[in-house]
Design a protein around this motif. Sequence first.
Motif, PDB file in Angstrom:
ATOM      1  N   GLN A 167       0.760  -1.301  -0.118  1.00 31.78           N
ATOM      2  CA  GLN A 167      -0.027  -0.151   0.173  1.00 31.78           C
ATOM      3  C   GLN A 167       0.902   1.386   0.063  1.00 31.78           C
ATOM      4  O   GLN A 167       1.788   1.385   0.946  1.00 31.78           O
ATOM      5  CB  GLN A 167      -0.788  -0.061   1.277  1.00 31.78           C
ATOM      6  CG  GLN A 167      -1.889   1.274   1.343  1.00 31.78           C
ATOM      7  CD  GLN A 167      -3.095   0.998   1.174  1.00 31.78           C
ATOM      8  OE1 GLN A 167      -3.621  -0.194   0.867  1.00 31.78           O
ATOM      9  NE2 GLN A 167      -4.060   2.131   0.992  1.00 31.78           N
ATOM     10  N   LEU A 168       0.487   2.122  -0.797  1.00 28.90           N
ATOM     11  CA  LEU A 168       1.230   3.492  -0.861  1.00 28.90           C
ATOM     12  C   LEU A 168       0.756   4.632  -0.268  1.00 28.90           C
ATOM     13  O   LEU A 168      -0.492   5.116  -0.625  1.00 28.90           O
ATOM     14  CB  LEU A 168       1.334   3.883  -2.465  1.00 28.90           C
ATOM     15  CG  LEU A 168       2.178   5.258  -2.716  1.00 28.90           C
ATOM     16  CD1 LEU A 168       3.722   5.144  -2.086  1.00 28.90           C
ATOM     17  CD2 LEU A 168       2.018   5.904  -3.994  1.00 28.90           C
ATOM     18  N   GLY A 169       0.992   4.600   1.175  1.00 28.32           N
ATOM     19  CA  GLY A 169       0.267   5.623   2.244  1.00 28.32           C
ATOM     20  C   GLY A 169      -1.165   5.242   2.242  1.00 28.32           C
ATOM     21  O   GLY A 169      -1.477   4.263   2.473  1.00 28.32           O
ATOM     22  N   ARG A 170      -1.918   6.488   2.126  1.00 25.84           N
ATOM     23  CA  ARG A 170      -3.122   6.180   2.147  1.00 25.84           C
ATOM     24  C   ARG A 170      -4.116   6.507   0.797  1.00 25.84           C
ATOM     25  O   ARG A 170      -5.273   6.645   0.755  1.00 25.84           O
ATOM     26  CB  ARG A 170      -3.653   7.596   3.094  1.00 25.84           C
ATOM     27  CG  ARG A 170      -3.525   7.246   4.568  1.00 25.84           C
ATOM     28  CD  ARG A 170      -3.850   8.439   5.291  1.00 25.84           C
ATOM     29  NE  ARG A 170      -3.165   8.473   6.691  1.00 25.84           N
ATOM     30  CZ  ARG A 170      -3.351   9.553   7.419  1.00 25.84           C
ATOM     31  NH1 ARG A 170      -3.981  10.617   7.039  1.00 25.84           N
ATOM     32  NH2 ARG A 170      -2.290   9.544   8.525  1.00 25.84           N
ATOM     33  N   THR A 171      -3.272   6.230  -0.233  1.00 27.65           N
ATOM     34  CA  THR A 171      -3.774   6.718  -1.660  1.00 27.65           C
ATOM     35  C   THR A 171      -4.713   5.346  -2.157  1.00 27.65           C
ATOM     36  O   THR A 171      -5.469   5.572  -2.841  1.00 27.65           O
ATOM     37  CB  THR A 171      -2.629   6.357  -2.508  1.00 27.65           C
ATOM     38  OG1 THR A 171      -1.835   5.281  -2.578  1.00 27.65           O
ATOM     39  CG2 THR A 171      -1.601   7.656  -2.211  1.00 27.65           C
ATOM     40  N   GLY A 172      -4.524   4.157  -1.530  1.00 25.81           N
ATOM     41  CA  GLY A 172      -5.135   2.983  -1.999  1.00 25.81           C
ATOM     42  C   GLY A 172      -4.493   2.443  -3.011  1.00 25.81           C
ATOM     43  O   GLY A 172      -5.110   1.301  -3.720  1.00 25.81           O
ATOM     44  N   LEU A 173      -3.355   2.878  -3.364  1.00 31.72           N
ATOM     45  CA  LEU A 173      -2.669   2.251  -4.604  1.00 31.72           C
ATOM     46  C   LEU A 173      -1.704   1.263  -4.183  1.00 31.72           C
ATOM     47  O   LEU A 173      -1.303   1.336  -3.003  1.00 31.72           O
ATOM     48  CB  LEU A 173      -1.753   3.400  -5.300  1.00 31.72           C
ATOM     49  CG  LEU A 173      -2.278   4.522  -5.862  1.00 31.72           C
ATOM     50  CD1 LEU A 173      -1.332   5.469  -6.607  1.00 31.72           C
ATOM     51  CD2 LEU A 173      -3.554   3.958  -7.257  1.00 31.72           C
ATOM     52  N   ARG A 174      -1.573   0.179  -4.911  1.00 34.05           N
ATOM     53  CA  ARG A 174      -0.635  -1.036  -4.590  1.00 34.05           C
ATOM     54  C   ARG A 174       0.360  -0.971  -5.408  1.00 34.05           C
ATOM     55  O   ARG A 174       0.270  -0.995  -6.463  1.00 34.05           O
ATOM     56  CB  ARG A 174      -1.218  -2.360  -4.149  1.00 34.05           C
ATOM     57  CG  ARG A 174      -2.429  -2.213  -3.110  1.00 34.05           C
ATOM     58  CD  ARG A 174      -3.070  -3.473  -2.900  1.00 34.05           C
ATOM     59  NE  ARG A 174      -1.950  -4.513  -2.470  1.00 34.05           N
ATOM     60  CZ  ARG A 174      -1.394  -4.630  -1.429  1.00 34.05           C
ATOM     61  NH1 ARG A 174      -1.559  -3.843  -0.252  1.00 34.05           N
ATOM     62  NH2 ARG A 174      -0.867  -5.629  -1.135  1.00 34.05           N
ATOM     63  N   ASP A 214       8.673   6.940 -10.671  1.00 36.01           N
ATOM     64  CA  ASP A 214       8.853   8.402 -10.172  1.00 36.01           C
ATOM     65  C   ASP A 214       9.050   9.219 -11.163  1.00 36.01           C
ATOM     66  O   ASP A 214      10.164   9.442 -11.656  1.00 36.01           O
ATOM     67  CB  ASP A 214       9.994   8.282  -8.852  1.00 36.01           C
ATOM     68  CG  ASP A 214      10.292   9.753  -8.495  1.00 36.01           C
ATOM     69  OD1 ASP A 214       9.328  10.436  -8.719  1.00 36.01           O
ATOM     70  OD2 ASP A 214      11.223  10.101  -7.734  1.00 36.01           O
TER      71      ASP A 214
END
Length: 65
Positions: A11-18, A61
């Motif tokens: 999980q990337l922070g709180r983004t919901g992206l994996r 990035d």
Amino acid sequence: MTRITLLPRRQLGRTGLRVTPLCVGCAALGNMPETFSYEVAEEQALTTIRVFFESPINFLDLEIC
């Protein structure tokens, strides 16, 4: 024969992206010799990005200005 190994996703922070735990940074592909002390030809930068898209890595990035 090309072998692709799947990488775990996190999980990337709180983004919901994996995303994969490995990120490819692209700053050096921006052809900034004053910063990196070398130049990158446009075709080499494009080839690098194309190879990235064929890889199991899904974390790029990239800053678009």
